[in-house]
Design an enzyme around this catalytic site. Sequence first.
Site, mmCIF file in Angstrom:
data_model
loop_
_atom_site.group_PDB
_atom_site.id
_atom_site.type_symbol
_atom_site.label_atom_id
_atom_site.label_comp_id
_atom_site.label_asym_id
_atom_site.label_seq_id
_atom_site.Cartn_x
_atom_site.Cartn_y
_atom_site.Cartn_z
ATOM 1 N N LEU A 170 -2.096 2.154 0.848
ATOM 2 C CA LEU A 170 -1.261 1.050 1.305
ATOM 3 C C LEU A 170 0.168 1.371 0.886
ATOM 4 O O LEU A 170 0.392 1.944 -0.178
ATOM 5 C CB LEU A 170 -1.705 -0.277 0.668
ATOM 6 C CG LEU A 170 -3.069 -0.838 1.060
ATOM 7 C CD1 LEU A 170 -3.380 -2.079 0.239
ATOM 8 C CD2 LEU A 170 -3.124 -1.167 2.549
ATOM 9 N N ASP A 171 1.127 1.016 1.714
ATOM 10 C CA ASP A 171 2.526 1.271 1.387
ATOM 11 C C ASP A 171 2.916 0.561 0.085
ATOM 12 O O ASP A 171 2.339 -0.480 -0.262
ATOM 13 C CB ASP A 171 3.445 0.775 2.504
ATOM 14 C CG ASP A 171 3.371 1.642 3.743
ATOM 15 O OD1 ASP A 171 2.820 2.758 3.660
ATOM 16 O OD2 ASP A 171 3.874 1.206 4.803
ATOM 17 N N TYR A 172 3.907 1.103 -0.584
ATOM 18 C CA TYR A 172 4.435 0.529 -1.838
ATOM 19 C C TYR A 172 4.701 -0.975 -1.728
ATOM 20 O O TYR A 172 4.282 -1.749 -2.604
ATOM 21 C CB TYR A 172 5.709 1.290 -2.224
ATOM 22 C CG TYR A 172 6.479 0.710 -3.377
ATOM 23 C CD1 TYR A 172 6.131 0.992 -4.692
ATOM 24 C CD2 TYR A 172 7.590 -0.117 -3.153
ATOM 25 C CE1 TYR A 172 6.847 0.464 -5.759
ATOM 26 C CE2 TYR A 172 8.314 -0.646 -4.205
ATOM 27 C CZ TYR A 172 7.940 -0.358 -5.509
ATOM 28 O OH TYR A 172 8.651 -0.888 -6.557
ATOM 29 N N THR B 173 3.427 -3.162 0.373
ATOM 30 C CA THR B 173 2.328 -3.915 0.987
ATOM 31 C C THR B 173 1.310 -4.344 -0.057
ATOM 32 O O THR B 173 0.932 -3.561 -0.932
ATOM 33 C CB THR B 173 1.626 -3.051 2.061
ATOM 34 O OG1 THR B 173 2.587 -2.615 3.017
ATOM 35 C CG2 THR B 173 0.531 -3.833 2.763
#
Length: 290
Positions: free
Chosen positions: A134-136, A138
């Site tokens: 998951l993106d930083y 998110t």
Amino acid sequence: MMLSETHKVPFLEKSIRLQEYAVGIFKTIPTKSGIKKAIKKKLVFVDDKIATTALFINGNEKIELYKTSEKETLKQFEFPLEILFEDAYLAVIYKPAGILVSGNSFATIDNALLQNITKSPLEDATRPRPVHRLDYPTSGLLLIGKTNSSIIALNKLFENKEITKTYHAITIGKIENNGIIDFSIDDKKAQTSYKLIKSVISERFKMLNLVELSPKTGRKHQLRKHLFAINNPILGDKEYFSEGLILNGKGLYLHASTLQFEHPFTKKQFVITKELPKKFKKIISLPTCE
């Protein structure tokens, strides 16, 4: 260095790149990224020669995996994690926004797993590892493998698109009730379907929407890029935004809310959901929107 494992390649009908072939052949390194790292660290030998990521395997080779002689000391990142499910094979945790899943930084979910996840009692137990990202910025659900075989099996589920992920986001601007965003990202096919849950009037942004997102592919920043492309950027996004519509200090309003999959070993059907963060509910109140 000390020899850790040896593998004899059987007859192959066609050549295959080493880093693709070697996934799953070593008990201590079950993932593609792990194999790639070992090759780059010159810990993999093919027919007594140091292997490279460009090497192709043709059949009948001897592949050896080495390990460094000095014991690796892993510093644990002290960071309590919410665990939504855990058994001997896998776990599902909640990743807060504003922390990396893995990488070169010390403060990552990966480095916090050892103190939060119980070691598997199974024979092929390994250090628990995230099997996707998951993106930083998110928040949301993250799937963790606890054994070599489960990491391989979960990766296979992702490759075969047998794990369904659902996200929720707050977007800016008027949006259709539902739709499919279908265009390439980095010259690769990418598709996202969306459904409008609720819209509210905003003095600054004119209109804000809670939308449910279902990515059909898994390209980098896919949801953020797709929503920006239809002029509905995600609130708080500082990379994909419309001029004058940046929200500072609140983070990205993107949340991985549901994971649905069949357990690769128990065959139990799972639908695991994590409710929306409080910052979502402060903007759009709903009886239930998870």
